[in-house]
Design a protein around this motif. Structure first.
Motif, PDB file in Angstrom:
ATOM      1  N   VAL A 135       0.872  -1.178   0.000  1.00 32.13           N
ATOM      2  CA  VAL A 135       0.000   0.000   0.000  1.00 32.13           C
ATOM      3  C   VAL A 135       0.906   1.224   0.000  1.00 32.13           C
ATOM      4  CG1 VAL A 135      -1.863   1.248   1.149  1.00 32.13           C
ATOM      5  CG2 VAL A 135      -1.745  -1.247   1.354  1.00 32.13           C
ATOM      6  N   ILE A 136       0.732   2.062  -1.022  1.00 34.33           N
ATOM      7  CA  ILE A 136       1.540   3.286  -1.139  1.00 34.33           C
ATOM      8  C   ILE A 136       0.650   4.456  -0.740  1.00 34.33           C
ATOM      9  CG2 ILE A 136       2.736   4.799  -2.774  1.00 34.33           C
ATOM     10  CD1 ILE A 136       3.278   2.057  -4.345  1.00 34.33           C
ATOM     11  N   VAL A 137       1.080   5.190   0.290  1.00 34.13           N
ATOM     12  CA  VAL A 137       0.289   6.293   0.838  1.00 34.13           C
ATOM     13  C   VAL A 137       0.877   7.609   0.338  1.00 34.13           C
ATOM     14  CG1 VAL A 137      -0.655   7.348   2.925  1.00 34.13           C
ATOM     15  CG2 VAL A 137      -0.150   4.888   2.894  1.00 34.13           C
ATOM     16  N   VAL A 138       0.020   8.420  -0.297  1.00 33.72           N
ATOM     17  CA  VAL A 138       0.446   9.700  -0.859  1.00 33.72           C
ATOM     18  C   VAL A 138      -0.212  10.829  -0.063  1.00 33.72           C
ATOM     19  CG1 VAL A 138       0.574  11.098  -2.972  1.00 33.72           C
ATOM     20  CG2 VAL A 138       0.537   8.603  -3.139  1.00 33.72           C
ATOM     21  N   SER A 139       0.561  11.847   0.275  1.00 35.40           N
ATOM     22  CA  SER A 139       0.012  13.013   0.970  1.00 35.40           C
ATOM     23  C   SER A 139       0.771  14.250   0.520  1.00 35.40           C
ATOM     24  CB  SER A 139       0.144  12.839   2.484  1.00 35.40           C
ATOM     25  OG  SER A 139      -0.360  13.982   3.152  1.00 35.40           O
ATOM     26  N   GLU A 140       0.006  15.281   0.138  1.00 37.11           N
ATOM     27  CA  GLU A 140       0.579  16.564  -0.291  1.00 37.11           C
ATOM     28  C   GLU A 140       1.677  16.384  -1.349  1.00 37.11           C
ATOM     29  OE1 GLU A 140       1.681  18.637   3.280  1.00 37.11           O
ATOM     30  OE2 GLU A 140      -0.409  19.007   3.816  1.00 37.11           O
ATOM     31  N   GLY A 141       1.401  15.474  -2.283  1.00 29.00           N
ATOM     32  CA  GLY A 141       2.297  15.303  -3.429  1.00 29.00           C
ATOM     33  C   GLY A 141       3.531  14.463  -3.181  1.00 29.00           C
ATOM     34  N   ARG A 142       3.620  13.883  -1.994  1.00 30.81           N
ATOM     35  CA  ARG A 142       4.795  13.056  -1.668  1.00 30.81           C
ATOM     36  C   ARG A 142       4.359  11.668  -1.209  1.00 30.81           C
ATOM     37  NH1 ARG A 142       6.551  18.297  -0.255  1.00 30.81           N
ATOM     38  NH2 ARG A 142       8.689  18.729  -0.939  1.00 30.81           N
ATOM     39  N   ILE A 143       5.232  10.686  -1.408  1.00 29.82           N
ATOM     40  CA  ILE A 143       4.978   9.350  -0.880  1.00 29.82           C
ATOM     41  C   ILE A 143       5.408   9.342   0.585  1.00 29.82           C
ATOM     42  CG2 ILE A 143       5.669   6.919  -1.001  1.00 29.82           C
ATOM     43  CD1 ILE A 143       5.915   7.347  -4.068  1.00 29.82           C
ATOM     44  N   MET A 156      -1.049  -1.303   8.910  1.00 29.69           N
ATOM     45  CA  MET A 156      -2.034  -1.277   9.999  1.00 29.69           C
ATOM     46  C   MET A 156      -1.361  -1.047  11.352  1.00 29.69           C
ATOM     47  SD  MET A 156      -4.739  -1.395   8.428  1.00 29.69           S
ATOM     48  CE  MET A 156      -4.594  -1.406   6.653  1.00 29.69           C
ATOM     49  N   ALA A 157      -0.094  -1.476  11.464  1.00 31.37           N
ATOM     50  CA  ALA A 157       0.637  -1.332  12.724  1.00 31.37           C
ATOM     51  C   ALA A 157       1.306   0.041  12.843  1.00 31.37           C
ATOM     52  CB  ALA A 157       1.696  -2.434  12.828  1.00 31.37           C
ATOM     53  N   ALA A 158       1.296   0.820  11.758  1.00 27.89           N
ATOM     54  CA  ALA A 158       2.119   2.034  11.734  1.00 27.89           C
ATOM     55  C   ALA A 158       1.404   3.299  12.208  1.00 27.89           C
ATOM     56  CB  ALA A 158       2.652   2.254  10.318  1.00 27.89           C
ATOM     57  N   PRO A 204      -9.403   0.242   8.303  1.00 24.37           N
ATOM     58  CA  PRO A 204     -10.483  -0.740   8.420  1.00 24.37           C
ATOM     59  C   PRO A 204     -11.151  -0.687   9.798  1.00 24.37           C
ATOM     60  CG  PRO A 204      -8.577  -1.725   7.350  1.00 24.37           C
ATOM     61  CD  PRO A 204      -8.147  -0.362   7.814  1.00 24.37           C
ATOM     62  N   LEU A 205     -12.473  -0.846   9.827  1.00 27.07           N
ATOM     63  CA  LEU A 205     -13.234  -0.726  11.075  1.00 27.07           C
ATOM     64  C   LEU A 205     -12.752  -1.715  12.126  1.00 27.07           C
ATOM     65  CD1 LEU A 205     -16.936  -0.177   9.923  1.00 27.07           C
ATOM     66  CD2 LEU A 205     -15.368   1.493  10.855  1.00 27.07           C
ATOM     67  N   TYR A 206     -12.425  -2.936  11.706  1.00 30.91           N
ATOM     68  CA  TYR A 206     -12.015  -3.938  12.691  1.00 30.91           C
ATOM     69  C   TYR A 206     -10.691  -3.547  13.347  1.00 30.91           C
ATOM     70  CZ  TYR A 206      -9.005  -5.713   8.931  1.00 30.91           C
ATOM     71  OH  TYR A 206      -8.062  -5.814   7.943  1.00 30.91           O
ATOM     72  N   VAL A 207      -9.816  -2.820  12.609  1.00 32.46           N
ATOM     73  CA  VAL A 207      -8.541  -2.352  13.174  1.00 32.46           C
ATOM     74  C   VAL A 207      -8.823  -1.284  14.230  1.00 32.46           C
ATOM     75  CG1 VAL A 207      -6.340  -1.177  12.677  1.00 32.46           C
ATOM     76  CG2 VAL A 207      -7.214  -2.926  11.108  1.00 32.46           C
ATOM     77  N   THR A 208      -9.746  -0.354  13.923  1.00 32.01           N
ATOM     78  CA  THR A 208     -10.140   0.665  14.907  1.00 32.01           C
ATOM     79  C   THR A 208     -10.716   0.003  16.156  1.00 32.01           C
ATOM     80  OG1 THR A 208     -10.683   2.120  13.042  1.00 32.01           O
ATOM     81  CG2 THR A 208     -11.483   2.790  15.203  1.00 32.01           C
ATOM     82  N   VAL A 230      -5.784  -3.215  22.149  1.00 35.88           N
ATOM     83  CA  VAL A 230      -4.833  -4.132  21.508  1.00 35.88           C
ATOM     84  C   VAL A 230      -3.734  -3.314  20.833  1.00 35.88           C
ATOM     85  CG1 VAL A 230      -4.550  -5.829  19.654  1.00 35.88           C
ATOM     86  CG2 VAL A 230      -6.581  -5.918  21.113  1.00 35.88           C
ATOM     87  N   SER A 231      -2.496  -3.709  21.049  1.00 37.70           N
ATOM     88  CA  SER A 231      -1.379  -3.089  20.349  1.00 37.70           C
ATOM     89  C   SER A 231      -1.238  -3.794  18.993  1.00 37.70           C
ATOM     90  CB  SER A 231      -0.100  -3.247  21.182  1.00 37.70           C
ATOM     91  OG  SER A 231       1.002  -2.772  20.450  1.00 37.70           O
ATOM     92  N   VAL A 232      -1.569  -3.071  17.927  1.00 35.43           N
ATOM     93  CA  VAL A 232      -1.562  -3.681  16.590  1.00 35.43           C
ATOM     94  C   VAL A 232      -0.124  -3.718  16.064  1.00 35.43           C
ATOM     95  CG1 VAL A 232      -2.455  -3.556  14.237  1.00 35.43           C
ATOM     96  CG2 VAL A 232      -3.928  -2.909  16.142  1.00 35.43           C
ATOM     97  N   THR A 233       0.426  -4.908  15.966  1.00 30.41           N
ATOM     98  CA  THR A 233       1.792  -5.107  15.464  1.00 30.41           C
ATOM     99  C   THR A 233       1.740  -5.868  14.143  1.00 30.41           C
ATOM    100  OG1 THR A 233       1.987  -7.219  16.618  1.00 30.41           O
ATOM    101  CG2 THR A 233       2.677  -5.240  17.837  1.00 30.41           C
ATOM    102  N   PRO A 234       2.817  -5.837  13.356  1.00 34.59           N
ATOM    103  CA  PRO A 234       2.812  -6.596  12.090  1.00 34.59           C
ATOM    104  C   PRO A 234       2.536  -8.086  12.301  1.00 34.59           C
ATOM    105  CG  PRO A 234       4.667  -5.075  12.123  1.00 34.59           C
ATOM    106  CD  PRO A 234       4.050  -5.019  13.491  1.00 34.59           C
TER     107      PRO A 234
END
Length: 572
Positions: free
Chosen positions: A221-229, A239-241, A252-256, A263-267
């Motif tokens: 999954v590549i996340v883009v914000s304000e023109g930058r990766i 999901m862990a980041a 995702p709702l289940y992650v929230t 729960v501490s969401v880890t890789p």
């Protein structure tokens, strides 16, 4: 095979792009490799530059959208600046968000054959190729149908077939789920997954609906914000980041839910997909959180404002669109009308607004029979925002479009401007007040149409897919605005495919399937009823699936607890 052994089929190096009409670049310092046979998801808020990245891949930049390009973009080892758009189209096939904008032929068969005709392919071979690719997307039996008679999901399949006939190596999907109901969206993701695996294509998906895409495997999954990766991670690591919520992207709702449960969401939890989640490690925490929640008292409902009494309607004698529909909507409610593409939801809205006349039954507004009310009389009480903004907009300038309804009603010009300004501000359009409509994106045009109805201050507001094509930030902005309107007494009815919207904002849901009402209950009850979900092409919420997986006895109560907790977290 690891990435070092694979060939990069897409390679951005120190890439920058600035539209000629913009003062600042839209993309900065893009360094990205996508490898042969990968499936990659591009996400980011509206205006982040993710669509511009897509335009660079398929040649719309610089051939249609002019601007200054710096750095390098290679596709299959060849610099794109040395290629023309025809050469690029043989390497990258694009399925657009708006399928209607991609159709050329008068029939499905003609449309899919268009590229082959340009290549002067022999007729018998062309027919064979068209049949083969349309069979892959389950449209082989509808070759003689007009593309414009098809449902949203079918239109998308035709677009998909149209790019596959060229046997391109890279498939680019630009918001493939924007206009699809949940179950059809699921089928579309299945279809993309099947072609990716069977035909070994490289697939790039640009999409807001992250959870829906992650229903099937994605490499990165590549996340883009304000023109930058800002991130380039496998789903489990993303999901862990904790990156998505900070950028206004809906995780995702289940992650929230896992995070609410402490729960501490880890890789290692493998939370990138619900199917891969290590349920054993989270079950106890989720069950303990659920037991600790207090039940919230139900809000008192007002008097019946809109009542449908045995409403039936048909455009032609052969097919009834609406059959014996009954419901009551109370003053001050927020209601979702949901169901499959073509179920009759939009037709029901047209009947309520008086655009078409019911064949049987009656509609009542505050107990008054609406049978003799004209469209104009109804418009004083009921506002309607259509799904496709291009079908509503008739003025070239944004200000004039929003002011039009007030001018038609003879409102003085000095009263019009403050009302237009307020509506533009609410819809996040103030900076564009003096802009032409043609300069806006599909999502921005949508907000113009909402503003043009809001400015009239209706008692009932009906919105057909209000959040289609909006990122989570603008989705939340519009929905919070609609909620504030609702708290001032405006009754809101939303025709929607968005199950998040239905759960988060509308306590009451009406379900239509094949022209009949098959559900009329709380949104939580509807989205935890597997039979209704199946009949109406809905998708049970991932919260329900998480509750089942973790052994919670009453999944519906868990979903309601989540909604109540989230509203509390937002300060409601």
């Amino acid at each position: 095979m690891n990435q070092t052994e694979k060939k990069a089929v897409i390679e951005f190096k120190d890439f920058q792009f600035q539209y000629f009409s913009q003062a600042e670049p839209t993309l900065y310092d893009i360094n990205l490799k996508i490898y042969e046979g990968e499936k990659v998801l591009l996400v980011g808020p509206s205006g982040s530059g993710k669509s511009t990245l897509g335009h660079c891949l398929n040649g719309l930049i610089p051939f249609s959208y002019r601007g200054e390009v710096k750095g390098s973009l290679k596709i299959k080892g060849e610099e794109t600046r040395d290629m023309d758009i025809f050469e690029l189209s043989k390497k990258v096939g694009t399925v657009l968000q708006d399928s209607d904008g991609q159709f050329i032929g008068l029939t499905v068969g003609e449309d899919v054959a268009f590229a082959l005709e340009n290549d002067c392919m022999e007729l018998s071979e062309m027919r064979e190729t068209v049949q083969k690719v349309t069979d892959i997307v389950d449209m082989g039996k509808l070759l003689k149908s007009s593309p414009y008679e098809l449902s949203g999901g079918q239109k998308q399949r035709v677009s998909f077939a149209g790019v596959m006939v060229d046997n391109v190596d890279i498939l680019l999907f630009d918001e493939p789920l924007a206009n699809l109901d949940p179950a059809t969206g699921k089928t579309a993701i299945d279809l993309i997954d099947r072609v990716w695996k069977d035909a070994r294509k490289t697939v790039v998906i640009i999409e807001h609906r992250l959870e829906d895409v992650l229903y099937r495997d994605v490499d990165r999954v590549i996340v883009v914000s304000e023109g930058r990766i800002v991130a380039d991670l496998p789903p489990d690591e993303l999901m862990a980041a904790d990156i998505l919520p900070e950028l206004g992207i809906r995780e995702p709702l289940y992650v929230t839910a896992l995070k609410y449960a402490g729960v501490s969401v880890t890789p290692e939890l493998r939370a990138g997909r619900l199917d891969t989640l290590d349920v054993g490690r989270v079950s106890q925490a989720v069950r303990a959180w659920n037991q600790a929640q207090e039940k919230k008292p139900e809000r008192e409902k007002g008097e019946v404002l809109l009542k449908a009494d045995h409403i039936s309607f048909q455009y032609t004698k052969r097919r009834r669109i609406l059959q014996d529909i009954n419901f009551e909507i109370k003053k001050g409610e927020m209601v979702s009308v949901v169901g499959t593409n073509g179920a009759g939801k939009s037709t029901l809205a047209k009947v309520i607004c008086g655009f078409v006349k019911e064949d049987e039954g009656k509609l009542y507004y505050s107990g008054n029979d609406m049978a003799d009310w004209t469209i104009k009389e109804r418009s004083h009480k009921i506002g309607f925002v259509m799904q496709n903004p291009n079908q509503m907009i008739c003025k070239p300038m944004i200000y004039d479009e929003v002011a039009l309804g007030l001018r038609i009603r003879g409102v003085p010009e000095e009263e019009i401007e403050p009302r237009v300004d307020r509506a533009l501000k609410i819809c996040g359009l103030s900076p564009f007040k003096k802009w032409p409509v043609s300069a806006l994106s599909f999502g921005q045009k949508k907000r113009v149409t909402i503003a043009s109805v809001l400015v009239l201050e209706p008692q009932i507001l009906i919105l057909d897919e209000p959040t289609a094509g909006q990122d989570y930030h603008h989705y939340t902005e519009i929905m919070e605005f609609l909620k504030s309107l609702n708290s001032q007494g405006v009754t809101i009815i939303m025709i929607t495919h968005d199950m998040h919207l239905m759960l988060e904002y509308t306590p009451h849901a009406i379900v239509i399937s094949e022209g009949k009402k098959i559900g009329d209950a709380s949104a939580v009850d509807i989205l935890t009823d597997e039979e209704i979900a199946k009949r109406a092409n809905l998708k049970v919420t991932s919260l329900y699936e998480l509750a089942v997986k973790t052994g919670i006895e009453d999944p519906s109560a868990f979903v309601q607890n989540f909604i109540d907790y989230e509203r509390g977290a937002r300060g409601e």
